[in-house]
Design a protein around this motif. Sequence first.
Motif, PDB file in Angstrom:
ATOM      1  N   GLY A 104      -1.964   5.830  16.673  1.00  0.00           N
ATOM      2  CA  GLY A 104      -1.167   7.262  16.346  1.00  0.00           C
ATOM      3  C   GLY A 104      -0.163   7.267  16.412  1.00  0.00           C
ATOM      4  N   ALA A 105       0.405   6.427  17.462  1.00  0.00           N
ATOM      5  CA  ALA A 105       2.186   6.423  17.167  1.00  0.00           C
ATOM      6  C   ALA A 105       2.553   6.098  16.425  1.00  0.00           C
ATOM      7  N   LEU A 106       2.020   4.632  15.989  1.00  0.00           N
ATOM      8  CA  LEU A 106       2.889   3.712  15.304  1.00  0.00           C
ATOM      9  C   LEU A 106       2.602   4.288  13.920  1.00  0.00           C
ATOM     10  N   ARG A 107       1.314   4.955  13.609  1.00  0.00           N
ATOM     11  CA  ARG A 107       1.182   5.816  11.859  1.00  0.00           C
ATOM     12  C   ARG A 107       2.530   6.483  12.142  1.00  0.00           C
ATOM     13  N   ASP A 157       1.905  -4.120  17.461  1.00  0.00           N
ATOM     14  CA  ASP A 157       1.223  -4.980  18.471  1.00  0.00           C
ATOM     15  C   ASP A 157      -0.236  -4.701  19.440  1.00  0.00           C
ATOM     16  N   LEU A 158      -0.423  -3.905  18.046  1.00  0.00           N
ATOM     17  CA  LEU A 158      -2.315  -3.679  18.538  1.00  0.00           C
ATOM     18  C   LEU A 158      -3.216  -4.816  18.384  1.00  0.00           C
ATOM     19  N   PRO A 159      -3.933  -5.741  19.427  1.00  0.00           N
ATOM     20  CA  PRO A 159      -4.791  -6.960  19.354  1.00  0.00           C
ATOM     21  C   PRO A 159      -5.890  -6.507  18.111  1.00  0.00           C
ATOM     22  N   TYR A 160      -6.149  -8.079  17.238  1.00  0.00           N
ATOM     23  CA  TYR A 160      -7.042  -8.025  16.488  1.00  0.00           C
ATOM     24  C   TYR A 160      -8.404  -8.621  16.745  1.00  0.00           C
ATOM     25  N   PRO A 161      -9.987  -8.154  16.900  1.00  0.00           N
ATOM     26  CA  PRO A 161     -10.349  -6.822  15.844  1.00  0.00           C
ATOM     27  C   PRO A 161      -9.934  -6.263  16.461  1.00  0.00           C
ATOM     28  N   ARG A 162      -9.665  -5.031  14.570  1.00  0.00           N
ATOM     29  CA  ARG A 162      -9.608  -3.762  15.251  1.00  0.00           C
ATOM     30  C   ARG A 162     -10.525  -3.089  14.588  1.00  0.00           C
ATOM     31  N   ASP A 163     -11.017  -2.470  15.077  1.00  0.00           N
ATOM     32  CA  ASP A 163     -11.644  -1.241  14.455  1.00  0.00           C
ATOM     33  C   ASP A 163     -11.811   0.288  14.560  1.00  0.00           C
ATOM     34  N   GLU A 164     -12.614   0.808  14.878  1.00  0.00           N
ATOM     35  CA  GLU A 164     -12.971   2.640  14.131  1.00  0.00           C
ATOM     36  C   GLU A 164     -12.211   3.247  15.260  1.00  0.00           C
ATOM     37  N   ASP A 165     -12.636   3.311  16.548  1.00  0.00           N
ATOM     38  CA  ASP A 165     -11.966   3.120  18.686  1.00  0.00           C
ATOM     39  C   ASP A 165     -10.526   2.655  17.492  1.00  0.00           C
ATOM     40  N   MET A 166      -9.753   2.109  17.471  1.00  0.00           N
ATOM     41  CA  MET A 166      -8.189   1.275  17.409  1.00  0.00           C
ATOM     42  C   MET A 166      -7.900   2.401  16.933  1.00  0.00           C
ATOM     43  N   THR A 173       0.987  -1.458   0.137  1.00  0.00           N
ATOM     44  CA  THR A 173      -0.040   0.112   0.082  1.00  0.00           C
ATOM     45  C   THR A 173       1.055   1.383   0.077  1.00  0.00           C
ATOM     46  N   HIS A 174       0.581   2.460  -0.326  1.00  0.00           N
ATOM     47  CA  HIS A 174       0.962   3.772  -0.232  1.00  0.00           C
ATOM     48  C   HIS A 174       0.546   3.766   0.826  1.00  0.00           C
ATOM     49  N   ASP A 175      -0.805   3.606   1.910  1.00  0.00           N
ATOM     50  CA  ASP A 175      -1.240   4.254   2.746  1.00  0.00           C
ATOM     51  C   ASP A 175      -1.090   4.365   4.213  1.00  0.00           C
ATOM     52  N   VAL A 176      -0.077   4.991   4.837  1.00  0.00           N
ATOM     53  CA  VAL A 176       0.353   4.913   6.181  1.00  0.00           C
ATOM     54  C   VAL A 176      -0.806   4.130   7.287  1.00  0.00           C
ATOM     55  N   ASP A 177      -1.808   4.763   6.841  1.00  0.00           N
ATOM     56  CA  ASP A 177      -3.213   4.460   7.810  1.00  0.00           C
ATOM     57  C   ASP A 177      -3.254   2.962   8.081  1.00  0.00           C
ATOM     58  N   GLU A 178      -3.938   2.606   5.896  1.00  0.00           N
ATOM     59  CA  GLU A 178      -3.355   1.504   5.932  1.00  0.00           C
ATOM     60  C   GLU A 178      -2.773   0.077   5.871  1.00  0.00           C
ATOM     61  N   ALA A 179      -1.517   0.756   5.957  1.00  0.00           N
ATOM     62  CA  ALA A 179      -0.858  -0.557   6.991  1.00  0.00           C
ATOM     63  C   ALA A 179      -0.591  -0.343   7.811  1.00  0.00           C
ATOM     64  N   VAL A 180      -0.664   0.188   8.974  1.00  0.00           N
ATOM     65  CA  VAL A 180      -1.205  -0.312  10.133  1.00  0.00           C
ATOM     66  C   VAL A 180      -2.079  -0.789  11.359  1.00  0.00           C
ATOM     67  N   PHE A 181      -3.440  -0.204   9.983  1.00  0.00           N
ATOM     68  CA  PHE A 181      -4.399  -1.128  10.493  1.00  0.00           C
ATOM     69  C   PHE A 181      -4.268  -2.136  10.009  1.00  0.00           C
ATOM     70  N   LEU A 182      -3.788  -2.445   8.815  1.00  0.00           N
ATOM     71  CA  LEU A 182      -4.160  -4.148   9.005  1.00  0.00           C
ATOM     72  C   LEU A 182      -3.210  -5.622   9.871  1.00  0.00           C
ATOM     73  N   ALA A 183      -1.752  -4.786   9.597  1.00  0.00           N
ATOM     74  CA  ALA A 183      -0.530  -5.249   9.591  1.00  0.00           C
ATOM     75  C   ALA A 183      -0.531  -5.814  10.622  1.00  0.00           C
ATOM     76  N   ASN A 184       0.070  -7.522  11.320  1.00  0.00           N
ATOM     77  CA  ASN A 184       0.984  -7.584  12.134  1.00  0.00           C
ATOM     78  C   ASN A 184       2.024  -6.802  12.290  1.00  0.00           C
ATOM     79  N   ARG A 185       3.080  -6.693  11.400  1.00  0.00           N
ATOM     80  CA  ARG A 185       3.883  -5.747  10.954  1.00  0.00           C
ATOM     81  C   ARG A 185       4.074  -4.822   9.856  1.00  0.00           C
ATOM     82  N   VAL A 186       4.630  -3.854   9.271  1.00  0.00           N
ATOM     83  CA  VAL A 186       4.871  -2.997   8.631  1.00  0.00           C
ATOM     84  C   VAL A 186       6.355  -2.959   7.539  1.00  0.00           C
TER      85      VAL A 186
END
Lengths: 266, 261
Positions: B240-243, B224-233, B194-207
């Motif tokens: 934000g810090a990871l992004r 190291d964010l738990p799944y399932p991930r949602d809007e609040d996450m 992806t080109h999209d940093v948000d997308e990369a962080v939202f989906l991944a175990n690792r970027v």
Amino acid sequence: MAVTSAGATRADNAPARPRKNRTFLVLNIISIVAGIAIWWGLSLAGLQFPTPAEVVSAAWKMIQDGTLATDVGASLGRVLAGFALGSVAAVIVGFVMGWYTVARGLFEPWIQFFRTIPPLAMLPLVLVLMGIGESPKIFVIFLAAFLSCVISTYQGVVNVDKTLINAARVLGASDGTIFGRVVVPASTPFILVGMRVGLGSAWGTLVAAELLAAQAGLGHRMQSAQLYYDLPTIFVGIIAIGVLGLIMDRLLMIAGNKLTAWQENR
Amino acid sequence: MSTPKISVRDVQKIFPVGKEPFVALGGVSLDIGDNEFVTVVGPSGCGKSTLLNILAGLEQPTGGTALVDGKPVTGPGPERGVIFQQYALFPWLTVRENVEFGMRTAKVPKGERRERAEHFIRLVGLEQFADALPKTLSGGMKQRCAIARAYAVNPSILLMDEPFGALDALTRVRLQEQLLETWSKERRTVMFITHDVDEAVFLANRVVVMAARPGRIAEIIDVDLPYPRDEDMRLSPEFGALRNRVWHAVYHQRQIKEPAK
Ligand SMILES: Nc1ncnc2c1ncn2[C@@H]1O[C@H](COP(=O)(O)OP(=O)(O)OP(=O)(O)O)[C@@H](O)[C@H]1O
Ligand SMILES: [Mg+2]
């Protein structure tokens, strides 16, 4: 079928289409009627044209004594035979050229060369070689249809979207499957365009070939009418050629639209 | 970790462009574990697609090896599904026929084919459009169809090359959530470009952050964010810090002195 979100936007301009089509049709009819009226006016004003009434009565006579049916049958038979053979050969050769680089290298110069020669220019040679029966005419028509259609088939094969081929490959498709299930359908629109051009070219070539050498057919009929200065018959011939050409073109177009209804933005 | 699902060992790709060969990948090494979701970000032209195409078997590396399940990749294979940015649906086939395509080449019997197609079409929420042609679908629906098509051959790996790149922001977010949902139901090893940093962080175990000239891995960031991930996450400070970290890694590469490879 369910309505899609894309379908909804399409439906927005749906009511506009029929209305526009109707206006168009009305304009078409007005134009045709006006054209005939001008023709009539001109022929009454002393131009050498026969009036539309004279042409209709000539046509009626030719229908009743069966000459029109014979001529149309002869012409259509030739053009359909030549066109069918030419298209089939063009599709085969076009696919082979698109798929195998070697074949492309071998065929290309000949096709490019013969494409620059009007098929009719081959007629004298063909008449000498093949005699004056049906075969030389069908051969020239075959040539006309083939040359128009082969390049566009080949272009269709070459232009198949590379990502579609890759998509098929990653789904486990063999070369044969890719050819049959991706290349062939993807190039159908190109082939159909080629066939339409080929049909036009075949029809034009046919009539001219009949003018030069035939015992029956619309071209032949006009040729002999010319000797007797029989203008109404010539007009009947011209109109029949136009109408038949138009009908064949439309039929092919309708069949084509059915076959390629999957295409985006049409 | 046992043998990694995907193992990229010092992979190089050099394109012969004019006189000077172009180094698209200059020695990339990366291991991806079973059922891991890895996203790859990086500036345009850093070799992301090249890496993915090598793993897909659509291109050969000029150096190093790409291993899948410990075996070198020599061509496309049914254990690897690929989803392309341009959807790449067969426009003359309906949604169902597209989804069945891979199963037909694999000679799956008709009844089972139907059933499995049905299952994956439902999984991506296209059951009402099973008999529609792609031209009647929106971009997001096309991509969902492509995802169903890839899933249907039951690959253990999904390779996705900017699948949501052409979509609007809202559709994108929806599809991300849906993809994670699908992934949680049907676990696969995923490499997602992806080109999209948000997308990369939202989906991944690792970027995996890549850099260009020569194409290489600049940094790998664990999410190291738990799944399932949602809007609040998405709105959380951890996210934000990871992004920000990923953003920095991607967009401040010019400050890094080009390492002599
Ligand atoms: N067939 C090719 N011949 C020559 N150069 C190529 C070829 N394919 C890719 N490249 C070059 O290799 C580099 C990496 O390409 P690649 O498509 O992998 O980039 P990317 O990271 O996917 O970029 P983007 O984010 O824009 O898709 C680019 O600079 C591209 O110009
Ligand atoms: Mg790319």
